[in-house]
Scaffold this motif. Structure first.
Motif, PDB file in Angstrom:
ATOM      1  N   GLY A   1      -7.855   2.808  -8.398  1.00 15.33           N
ATOM      2  CA  GLY A   1      -8.486   2.407  -7.153  1.00 15.33           C
ATOM      3  C   GLY A   1      -8.565   3.561  -6.186  1.00 15.33           C
ATOM      4  N   PRO A   2      -8.809   3.277  -4.908  1.00 15.79           N
ATOM      5  CA  PRO A   2      -8.950   1.958  -4.301  1.00 15.79           C
ATOM      6  C   PRO A   2     -10.301   1.305  -4.607  1.00 15.79           C
ATOM      7  N   TYR A   3     -10.314  -0.024  -4.596  1.00 19.93           N
ATOM      8  CA  TYR A   3     -11.517  -0.813  -4.856  1.00 19.93           C
ATOM      9  C   TYR A   3     -11.918  -1.559  -3.582  1.00 19.93           C
ATOM     10  N   ASP A   4     -13.232  -1.719  -3.417  1.00 16.70           N
ATOM     11  CA  ASP A   4     -13.751  -2.424  -2.240  1.00 16.70           C
ATOM     12  C   ASP A   4     -13.784  -3.936  -2.428  1.00 16.70           C
ATOM     13  N   ASP A   5     -13.919  -4.371  -3.664  1.00 13.81           N
ATOM     14  CA  ASP A   5     -14.016  -5.822  -3.887  1.00 13.81           C
ATOM     15  C   ASP A   5     -13.020  -6.251  -4.965  1.00 13.81           C
TER      16      ASP A   5
ATOM     17  N   LYS B   1     -10.041  -6.722 -10.452  1.00 16.12           N
ATOM     18  CA  LYS B   1      -9.664  -7.614 -11.537  1.00 16.12           C
ATOM     19  C   LYS B   1     -10.079  -7.055 -12.895  1.00 16.12           C
ATOM     20  N   GLU B   2     -11.246  -6.441 -12.944  1.00 17.14           N
ATOM     21  CA  GLU B   2     -11.716  -5.858 -14.211  1.00 17.14           C
ATOM     22  C   GLU B   2     -10.773  -4.761 -14.697  1.00 17.14           C
TER      23      GLU B   2
ATOM     24  N   GLY C   1      -7.811  -0.182   0.780  1.00 14.42           N
ATOM     25  CA  GLY C   1      -8.475  -1.211  -0.005  1.00 14.42           C
ATOM     26  C   GLY C   1      -7.524  -1.806  -1.025  1.00 14.42           C
ATOM     27  N   LEU C   2      -8.068  -2.219  -2.169  1.00 11.99           N
ATOM     28  CA  LEU C   2      -7.274  -2.800  -3.243  1.00 11.99           C
ATOM     29  C   LEU C   2      -6.877  -1.709  -4.234  1.00 11.99           C
TER      30      LEU C   2
END
Length: 291
Positions: free
Chosen positions: A170-174, A179-180, A200-201
């Motif tokens: 990450g970081p991930y925005d959504d 989850k993927e 973020g995530l």
């Protein structure tokens, strides 16, 4: 009755008259040529000089309107310089060089603090720390190696605040993208959970005090097609297994032991001040914070 001349007499007459007729024509032509030549010399005079053809007087000619417009747009021609003009080098504007930031894959979140110098007090002693391990197995191996060479040593357990190299996805925005990656990591044998921070995530994949171990963890995650990945330095409480020797009554004795261990190829030993008395384990337990 007509007069008939014989043909022989006519031929003889023409043969006598014709030459004289031709001579007369040539004579007349020659006289006319001589007459014209004498007349021209009298006009020119003895001192006449040929001046060539009559000069042509220049006259202003009207230019087409298109050429007049182009000439008016050009303006006056620049005057020719008396001296050659030296070509000036082009001026290059210098721009300030922006400082390069470290790559996002290596983020150091905690500043480095210099080690505190030894400050001996009355009744203090010294110990030599030969190694510090996250796993008890590593400390046991070093303990056996020291004892086989005749050095008495002890393994002490401690919970300390240490700097770890944490591998993060990450970081991930959504949440869907996070989850993927979580599914891919769990399929590859990693026990992970999604966390949220100010960026973020993120998904903590693994951590280690050794940078080489953290890079190995990152390589395994990359083989699972998890993107993006980075190594972040964090501070966390960690249980450590310390291999120590001593205590020694003064600093000089401790330095002598540390020097001999360094000659054996050991990792550079650390000399620390000890306040726990002669029994290392009992003294160590007494100095640890109560949980």
């Amino acid at each position: 009755m007509g007069i008939t001349l014989p043909m022989d007499n006519l031929s003889n007459m023409l043969g006598r008259v014709l030459p004289w007729f031709v001579a007369a024509i040539l004579a007349v032509t020659a006289v006319a040529f001589l007459w014209n030549g004498m007349h021209a010399r009298q006009d020119d005079g003895p001192d006449a000089v040929w001046k060539g053809p009559n000069p042509v007087v220049a006259r202003a000619m009207a230019l087409p309107e298109r050429m007049l417009v182009e000439l008016e747009g050009m303006g006056e021609r620049p005057k020719r310089a008396d001296k050659p003009v030296e070509a000036k080098p082009p001026v290059v504007e210098s721009k300030p060089v922006e400082p390069r930031m470290p790559p996002p894959s290596m983020v150091n979140s905690m500043p480095k603090t210099p080690p505190k110098p030894l400050v001996p007090v009355a009744g203090s002693q010294y110990i030599v720390q030969v190694g510090s391990f996250v796993y008890e197995f590593g400390a046991g191996q070093l303990l056996e190696r020291l004892q086989s060479r005749g050095y008495e040593s002890t393994v002490l357990e401690a919970v300390e605040m240490v700097t770890l190299n944490q591998v993060q996805a990450g970081p991930y925005d959504d949440l869907e993208a996070a989850k993927e990656s979580e599914v891919k990591l769990m399929a590859g044998g990693f026990r992970v959970t999604i966390e949220k921070n100010w960026q973020g995530l993120i998904i903590p994949v693994g951590e280690s005090m050794q940078l080489g171990d953290a890079i190995s963890i990152m390589d395994k995650a990359e083989q699972l097609y998890v993107r993006p990945l980075r190594v972040v330095k964090i501070e966390s409480t960690q249980k450590l297994y310390k291999v120590v020797m001593g205590p020694y009554k003064d600093e000089a004795e401790a330095k002598g032991v540390a020097s001999r261990l360094a000659d054996l190829g050991m990792t550079s030993p650390l000399i620390k001040i000890w306040y726990g008395g002669t029994d290392l384990k009992e003294g160590w337990r007494a100095t640890q914070p109560k949980s």
